[in-house]
Design an enzyme around this catalytic site. Structure first.
Site, PDB file in Angstrom:
ATOM      1  N   LYS A 194      70.722 -12.785  46.096  1.00 50.61           N
ATOM      2  CA  LYS A 194      71.237 -12.817  44.739  1.00 50.61           C
ATOM      3  C   LYS A 194      70.186 -12.304  43.768  1.00 50.61           C
ATOM      4  O   LYS A 194      69.008 -12.430  44.099  1.00 50.61           O
ATOM      5  CB  LYS A 194      71.718 -14.211  44.332  1.00 50.61           C
ATOM      6  CG  LYS A 194      70.803 -15.390  44.637  1.00 50.61           C
ATOM      7  CD  LYS A 194      69.405 -15.483  44.160  1.00 50.61           C
ATOM      8  CE  LYS A 194      69.080 -15.456  42.698  1.00 50.61           C
ATOM      9  NZ  LYS A 194      67.612 -15.625  42.432  1.00 50.61           N
ATOM     10  N   TYR A 200      72.464 -19.363  38.983  1.00 47.21           N
ATOM     11  CA  TYR A 200      72.749 -20.648  39.641  1.00 47.21           C
ATOM     12  C   TYR A 200      73.615 -21.522  38.730  1.00 47.21           C
ATOM     13  O   TYR A 200      74.527 -22.201  39.176  1.00 47.21           O
ATOM     14  CB  TYR A 200      71.452 -21.398  39.969  1.00 47.21           C
ATOM     15  CG  TYR A 200      70.686 -20.804  41.113  1.00 47.21           C
ATOM     16  CD1 TYR A 200      71.016 -21.106  42.435  1.00 47.21           C
ATOM     17  CD2 TYR A 200      69.626 -19.932  40.898  1.00 47.21           C
ATOM     18  CE1 TYR A 200      70.317 -20.555  43.492  1.00 47.21           C
ATOM     19  CE2 TYR A 200      68.919 -19.374  41.947  1.00 47.21           C
ATOM     20  CZ  TYR A 200      69.270 -19.685  43.247  1.00 47.21           C
ATOM     21  OH  TYR A 200      68.585 -19.135  44.295  1.00 47.21           O
TER      22      TYR A 200
HETATM   23  P1  NDP Z   1      58.681 -10.918  46.249  1.00 50.11           P
HETATM   24  O1  NDP Z   1      58.105 -10.106  45.151  1.00 50.11           O
HETATM   25  O2  NDP Z   1      57.890 -12.054  46.745  1.00 50.11           O
HETATM   26  O3  NDP Z   1      59.018  -9.974  47.489  1.00 50.11           O
HETATM   27  C1  NDP Z   1      59.720  -8.783  47.361  1.00 50.11           C
HETATM   28  C2  NDP Z   1      59.284  -7.836  48.462  1.00 50.11           C
HETATM   29  O4  NDP Z   1      60.003  -6.620  48.301  1.00 50.11           O
HETATM   30  C3  NDP Z   1      57.813  -7.426  48.380  1.00 50.11           C
HETATM   31  O5  NDP Z   1      56.969  -8.327  49.034  1.00 50.11           O
HETATM   32  C4  NDP Z   1      57.827  -6.083  49.064  1.00 50.11           C
HETATM   33  O6  NDP Z   1      57.801  -6.297  50.468  1.00 50.11           O
HETATM   34  C5  NDP Z   1      59.218  -5.524  48.756  1.00 50.11           C
HETATM   35  N1  NDP Z   1      59.173  -4.482  47.740  1.00 50.11           N
HETATM   36  C6  NDP Z   1      59.576  -3.206  47.935  1.00 50.11           C
HETATM   37  N2  NDP Z   1      59.426  -2.488  46.820  1.00 50.11           N
HETATM   38  C7  NDP Z   1      58.893  -3.304  45.887  1.00 50.11           C
HETATM   39  C8  NDP Z   1      58.473  -3.112  44.546  1.00 50.11           C
HETATM   40  N3  NDP Z   1      58.614  -1.939  43.916  1.00 50.11           N
HETATM   41  N4  NDP Z   1      57.946  -4.159  43.894  1.00 50.11           N
HETATM   42  C9  NDP Z   1      57.834  -5.359  44.479  1.00 50.11           C
HETATM   43  N5  NDP Z   1      58.218  -5.594  45.770  1.00 50.11           N
HETATM   44  C10 NDP Z   1      58.740  -4.575  46.465  1.00 50.11           C
HETATM   45  O7  NDP Z   1      60.116 -11.388  45.762  1.00 50.11           O
HETATM   46  P2  NDP Z   1      60.981 -12.614  46.311  1.00 50.11           P
HETATM   47  O8  NDP Z   1      60.831 -12.716  47.772  1.00 50.11           O
HETATM   48  O9  NDP Z   1      60.700 -13.802  45.486  1.00 50.11           O
HETATM   49  O10 NDP Z   1      62.481 -12.135  45.914  1.00 50.11           O
HETATM   50  C11 NDP Z   1      63.153 -11.133  46.653  1.00 50.11           C
HETATM   51  C12 NDP Z   1      64.661 -11.272  46.396  1.00 50.11           C
HETATM   52  O11 NDP Z   1      65.093 -12.540  46.825  1.00 50.11           O
HETATM   53  C13 NDP Z   1      65.081 -11.174  44.933  1.00 50.11           C
HETATM   54  O12 NDP Z   1      66.318 -10.497  44.845  1.00 50.11           O
HETATM   55  C14 NDP Z   1      65.276 -12.608  44.496  1.00 50.11           C
HETATM   56  O13 NDP Z   1      66.240 -12.754  43.471  1.00 50.11           O
HETATM   57  C15 NDP Z   1      65.758 -13.241  45.775  1.00 50.11           C
HETATM   58  N6  NDP Z   1      65.388 -14.656  45.862  1.00 50.11           N
HETATM   59  C16 NDP Z   1      66.356 -15.561  46.187  1.00 50.11           C
HETATM   60  C17 NDP Z   1      66.060 -16.886  46.305  1.00 50.11           C
HETATM   61  C18 NDP Z   1      67.099 -17.854  46.740  1.00 50.11           C
HETATM   62  O14 NDP Z   1      66.853 -19.056  46.646  1.00 50.11           O
HETATM   63  N7  NDP Z   1      68.238 -17.397  47.227  1.00 50.11           N
HETATM   64  C19 NDP Z   1      64.705 -17.393  46.024  1.00 50.11           C
HETATM   65  C20 NDP Z   1      63.737 -16.358  45.744  1.00 50.11           C
HETATM   66  C21 NDP Z   1      64.086 -15.037  45.661  1.00 50.11           C
HETATM   67  P3  NDP Z   1      56.924  -5.383  51.462  1.00 50.11           P
HETATM   68  O15 NDP Z   1      55.507  -5.523  50.992  1.00 50.11           O
HETATM   69  O16 NDP Z   1      57.189  -5.964  52.777  1.00 50.11           O
HETATM   70  O17 NDP Z   1      57.461  -3.982  51.311  1.00 50.11           O
END
Ligand code: NDP
Length: 371
Positions: free
Chosen positions: A139, A224
């Site tokens: 989401k 949410y």
């Molecule tokens: P993070 O920033 O921690 O992780 C995102 C990952 O995406 C990065 O680690 C990276 O992985 C990859 N990535 C690729 N391109 C980019 C870029 N340009 N900038 C930043 N990251 C990039 O985010 P979250 O894990 O917190 O969130 C990811 C998704 O999950 C979002 O859509 C968020 O809304 C959702 N979410 C949902 C939750 C829930 O409870 N359902 C809780 C938290 C988040 P790599 O280094 O491996 O390429």
């Protein structure tokens, strides 16, 4: 799977039948893709190895009954190799964003879980569907209704399922709120309040860059509150009004800090909702003719608490603490294996994105927006 978890999930599907039925109200034109052979665990590839993947999803995949972690997609080869070692993922199942499309030739991967910044959800969902994979997308589903339509169309064209990561549809306290409303346990529902917020840290993170996030606290947390209001009301809002709040114009140059939004439903039920990236709050409350019921905290990964109150006094709600992500992934795998439609399809994600778009319009114009 532990006995406790098995017993609970059994109870979930039986005891929460009414809630599940209520949620299916939101799934008007759902359809399932072709069933996969049952009896084997479905292989999941995580796309984007950030906080959610590392802190929740990869560990949850070790607890699931029907899923296993078989693929990793990352822009960081070193991190991916490290994860592969930790979780026993073969080197051949590691992809970069450039090599991602080759996933179509990999039979170890059945489901692609998109865990990227919000504005990348559409592209990777569509590419995964075109590679013949089922998709679980975090989401908010996407940053525009047009993108949602394209994602739904791509999954349909591929004959694969698309689910959105609405973990609280698999969380017992949240399901109980829906049941208490739907079964009118405290009489007819009148008012819903739902507010979610935390103080966001690092000012350089993608959540504060509109091009990557698509919006501020509303798309991340307010969604949410919106989900809670829609699911508890059991109907779709017919109008929204909204007001944005800003106390730190330096940090919140591109996206909104706080936002209040009101939803009006055709039945006359009203919901007062808010989200904030600057204030700490996490609470839903529903008020009915003879009492109220609430969750606080309402949407944490663990430790959700609930209470209800009527003229006999205030009572605590008591449900087991589950791994919501394991439950969400197992439920999706179960749907895929049995050719049943997910209860959290792309159409459900699209409804939220459409309402969110209207909330932004209402905040910008100061006028109520009809839906
Ligand atoms: P993070 O920033 O921690 O992780 C995102 C990952 O995406 C990065 O680690 C990276 O992985 C990859 N990535 C690729 N391109 C980019 C870029 N340009 N900038 C930043 N990251 C990039 O985010 P979250 O894990 O917190 O969130 C990811 C998704 O999950 C979002 O859509 C968020 O809304 C959702 N979410 C949902 C939750 C829930 O409870 N359902 C809780 C938290 C988040 P790599 O280094 O491996 O390429």
């Amino acid at each position: 799977m532990s006995d406790t978890r098995r017993r609970f999930l059994g109870k979930l599907s039986f005891g929460f039948g009414a809630a599940a039925a209520a949620q299916s109200l939101f799934v008007a034109d759902r359809r399932a893709g072709a069933a996969e052979p049952s009896g084997r665990k479905l292989g999941f590839a995580l796309v984007g190895l950030g906080k959610l993947s590392g802190g929740q999803l990869a560990p949850a995949l070790q607890k699931t009954e029907h899923c296993r972690l078989t693929g990793l997609v990352s822009g960081s080869p070193e991190k991916a190799r490290q994860w592969a070692q930790q979780y026993g993922v073969p080197e051949k199942n590691i992809y970069s964003y450039d090599t991602f499309d080759r996933i179509k030739d990999n039979p170890d991967i059945d489901v692609v879980y998109v865990v990227l910044p919000n504005s990348m959800h559409a592209e990777y969902t569509i590419r995964a569907a075109q590679a013949g994979k089922h998709v679980l997308c975090e989401k908010p589903m996407a940053v525009s209704v047009k993108e949602c339509d394209e994602m739904i169309a791509a999954s349909r064209a591929a004959g694969r399922q698309l689910a959105i990561g609405y973990r609280l549809h698999f969380e017992p306290y949240n399901l109980e709120m829906v049941r208490l409303a739907r079964e009118k346990v405290f009489g007819g529902l009148k008012i819903i309040e739902a507010t979610v917020g935390f103080a966001i840290g690092d000012p350089s993170q993608w959540r504060l860059r509109k091009a990557l996030s698509g919006g501020g606290s509303l798309v991340d947390l307010g969604i949410y509150a919106l989900q809670a209001a829609r699911c508890i009301a059991g109907e779709e809002p017919i109008a929204v009004s909204a007001q944005a709040g800003l106390t730190d114009p330096v940090k919140f140059r591109e996206v909104e800090e706080s936002i209040l939004f009101d939803l009006k439903f055709a039945s006359g039920v009203v919901a007062s909702c808010a989200s904030s990236y600057a204030a700490v709050i996490n609470r839903y409350r529903a008020a009915a003719e003879r009492g109220w019921f609430e969750l606080a905290p309402a949407m944490n990964y663990h430790g959700i608490r609930g209470r209800s109150s009527d003229r006999d006094g205030v009572k605590d709600l008591q449900f087991p603490d589950v791994d919501q992500f394991a439950a969400e992934m197992d439920a999706f795998a179960d749907c895929i294996q049995n050719g049943r439609p997910t209860t959290v399809p792309g159409e459900e994600g699209r409804r939220d994105v459409r309402i969110i778009t209207a909330i932004y319009e209402a905040a910008a114009t100061g006028k109520a927006v009809a839906l």
